[in-house]
Write a protein that holds these residues in place. Structure first.
Motif, PDB file in Angstrom:
ATOM      1  N   LEU A 145     -64.013 -60.819 -91.676  1.00 47.14           N
ATOM      2  CA  LEU A 145     -64.745 -59.924 -90.777  1.00 47.14           C
ATOM      3  C   LEU A 145     -63.834 -59.340 -89.700  1.00 47.14           C
ATOM      4  N   SER A 146     -62.884 -60.135 -89.220  1.00 45.55           N
ATOM      5  CA  SER A 146     -61.934 -59.623 -88.231  1.00 45.55           C
ATOM      6  C   SER A 146     -61.064 -58.529 -88.836  1.00 45.55           C
ATOM      7  N   LEU A 147     -60.636 -58.742 -90.081  1.00 44.73           N
ATOM      8  CA  LEU A 147     -59.845 -57.713 -90.765  1.00 44.73           C
ATOM      9  C   LEU A 147     -60.659 -56.436 -90.920  1.00 44.73           C
ATOM     10  N   LEU A 148     -61.911 -56.551 -91.330  1.00 49.63           N
ATOM     11  CA  LEU A 148     -62.742 -55.368 -91.545  1.00 49.63           C
ATOM     12  C   LEU A 148     -63.036 -54.642 -90.231  1.00 49.63           C
ATOM     13  N   ALA A 149     -63.099 -55.378 -89.139  1.00 52.06           N
ATOM     14  CA  ALA A 149     -63.274 -54.735 -87.832  1.00 52.06           C
ATOM     15  C   ALA A 149     -62.058 -53.880 -87.494  1.00 52.06           C
ATOM     16  N   LEU A 150     -60.879 -54.367 -87.872  1.00 54.52           N
ATOM     17  CA  LEU A 150     -59.656 -53.589 -87.654  1.00 54.52           C
ATOM     18  C   LEU A 150     -59.654 -52.334 -88.522  1.00 54.52           C
ATOM     19  N   VAL A 151     -60.138 -52.482 -89.766  1.00 54.87           N
ATOM     20  CA  VAL A 151     -60.230 -51.319 -90.657  1.00 54.87           C
ATOM     21  C   VAL A 151     -61.194 -50.285 -90.073  1.00 54.87           C
ATOM     22  N   ALA A 152     -62.364 -50.735 -89.656  1.00 52.66           N
ATOM     23  CA  ALA A 152     -63.377 -49.822 -89.105  1.00 52.66           C
ATOM     24  C   ALA A 152     -62.862 -49.084 -87.887  1.00 52.66           C
ATOM     25  N   ALA A 153     -61.998 -49.733 -87.104  1.00 55.58           N
ATOM     26  CA  ALA A 153     -61.473 -49.114 -85.886  1.00 55.58           C
ATOM     27  C   ALA A 153     -60.320 -48.159 -86.163  1.00 55.58           C
ATOM     28  N   GLY A 154     -59.940 -48.022 -87.442  1.00 56.86           N
ATOM     29  CA  GLY A 154     -58.914 -47.064 -87.808  1.00 56.86           C
ATOM     30  C   GLY A 154     -57.486 -47.564 -87.707  1.00 56.86           C
ATOM     31  N   ALA A 170     -50.365 -43.628 -96.099  1.00 60.16           N
ATOM     32  CA  ALA A 170     -51.470 -44.062 -95.237  1.00 60.16           C
ATOM     33  C   ALA A 170     -51.019 -45.188 -94.297  1.00 60.16           C
ATOM     34  N   ARG A 171     -51.832 -45.436 -93.290  1.00 63.46           N
ATOM     35  CA  ARG A 171     -51.619 -46.582 -92.410  1.00 63.46           C
ATOM     36  C   ARG A 171     -52.234 -47.808 -93.091  1.00 63.46           C
ATOM     37  N   TRP A 172     -51.468 -48.874 -93.202  1.00 62.17           N
ATOM     38  CA  TRP A 172     -51.933 -50.084 -93.885  1.00 62.17           C
ATOM     39  C   TRP A 172     -51.925 -51.270 -92.929  1.00 62.17           C
ATOM     40  N   ILE A 173     -52.874 -52.177 -93.156  1.00 61.86           N
ATOM     41  CA  ILE A 173     -52.878 -53.453 -92.441  1.00 61.86           C
ATOM     42  C   ILE A 173     -52.301 -54.502 -93.380  1.00 61.86           C
ATOM     43  N   GLY A 228     -55.902 -49.265 -89.981  1.00 66.56           N
ATOM     44  CA  GLY A 228     -55.220 -49.248 -91.267  1.00 66.56           C
ATOM     45  C   GLY A 228     -56.171 -49.568 -92.408  1.00 66.56           C
ATOM     46  N   LEU A 229     -55.653 -49.452 -93.632  1.00 60.86           N
ATOM     47  CA  LEU A 229     -56.440 -49.703 -94.843  1.00 60.86           C
ATOM     48  C   LEU A 229     -56.100 -51.080 -95.408  1.00 60.86           C
ATOM     49  N   ALA A 230     -56.953 -51.554 -96.313  1.00 54.53           N
ATOM     50  CA  ALA A 230     -56.711 -52.829 -96.986  1.00 54.53           C
ATOM     51  C   ALA A 230     -57.349 -52.774 -98.366  1.00 54.53           C
ATOM     52  N   VAL A 231     -56.758 -53.472 -99.326  1.00 52.69           N
ATOM     53  CA  VAL A 231     -57.311 -53.576-100.678  1.00 52.69           C
ATOM     54  C   VAL A 231     -57.978 -54.933-100.812  1.00 52.69           C
TER      55      VAL A 231
END
Length: 297
Positions: free
Chosen positions: A230-239, A194-197, A241-244
């Motif tokens: 919130l900035s990290l989650l915005a990046l996740v929502a935009a596709g 997968a793509r990861w952040i 990458g994923l994060a744990v």
């Protein structure tokens, strides 16, 4: 051994350059060279190769001792300054972004109830910065988070006594339109490609995920060095990458959370004890430790 010379030696060894160390310390390059020469003369051996600038075997051994020595000196200085200059009834508390859990708010409420007028400084910083700050006496107490096996402590390079405050489940944060977003559980081995952040301060660090899955396949496509979740989650929502992340986080629209089933990991929060003979720090430590016994018991 002069601590001033020791700090200069550490700076040169870490920078790999006399000129870079001079710029960092605010000295001239000539002054740095003279200080290293003085330290080498005092010990009777070369500590640094000059081309390239790397520690000799004796220098490597000195570096192993230098970190703890300098931390203790910083702690002693902070302790003395606290006695002569710190307002009575004050506390400096450091925490990582995701460690500022409801436990902290409740503990501070209890502290203010039991000690009216208490002055609290609450600093948010990275994991290693908080750990080193406690060890150096810059913070009375620290609260850090990370991922670990359910029965394992966090791995930190500098800390003293620790108390577990909270263990909670982990989730994979992914866009709601991701093919795996509707799964009830997920195995991290299913996400190796997968793509990861890589967001080491606000999500599970990717090196920790690679260690847990015993593979180097987990790679980042984007690095986020900030501390705003919130900035990290915005990046996740935009596709991107994923994060744990810990399961207790409230996720915005566009982000789904799938519980991590395997490997068995938890989001762990630990209290680092520093200068706890200050009554306010003792009170706060006791409240947080009690919260930890209730949440992990």
């Amino acid at each position: 051994m002069d601590a001033h010379l020791l700090r200069t030696f550490v700076a040169v060894a870490e920078c790999g350059s006399f000129s870079a160390a001079a710029a960092e310390l605010g000295y001239t390059q000539s002054a740095v060279s003279q200080q290293i020469a003085a330290l080498e003369s005092n010990l009777g051996t070369a500590l640094l190769h000059r081309r390239p600038v790397v520690p000799t075997p004796a220098g490597e051994r000195l570096l192993e001792h230098a970190g703890p020595i300098l931390l203790r000196l910083d702690a002693a200085r902070a302790d003395v300054l606290r006695v002569v200059g710190e307002p009575p009834g004050s506390i400096v508390f450091g925490a990582t972004p995701l460690a500022a859990s409801p436990h902290v708010a409740r503990a501070l409420t209890e502290l203010r109830r039991s000690r009216p007028g208490i002055e609290v400084t609450f600093a948010v910083a990275g994991r290693e910065e908080v750990a080193r700050g406690v060890a150096a006496g810059e913070y009375h107490l620290g609260l850090v988070d990370g991922i670990a096996a359910p029965s394992d402590p966090l791995k930190l390079t500098a800390h003293g006594t620790t108390t577990a405050v909270q263990n909670e489940p982990l989730v994979v944060a992914l866009p709601t339109d991701h093919p795996l977003a509707r799964r009830r559980r997920i195995n991290l081995h299913d996400l190796l490609d997968a793509r990861w952040i890589d967001a080491p301060e606000v999500a599970a660090p990717l090196p920790d995920l690679r260690a847990a899955t015993e593979t180097d396949a987990i790679r980042s496509t984007l690095t986020y060095t900030g501390t705003d979740v919130l900035s990290l989650l915005a990046l996740v929502a935009a596709g991107h990458g994923l994060a744990v992340l810990p399961a207790s986080l409230t996720l915005p629209g566009g982000v789904a959370a799938v519980p991590v089933e395997s490997p068995r990991l938890v989001h762990r929060t630990e209290l680092l004890h520093g200068h706890v003979d200050e009554p306010a720090a003792t009170t706060l430590a006791a409240v947080l430790a009690d919260a930890g016994e209730r949440s992990t018991g």
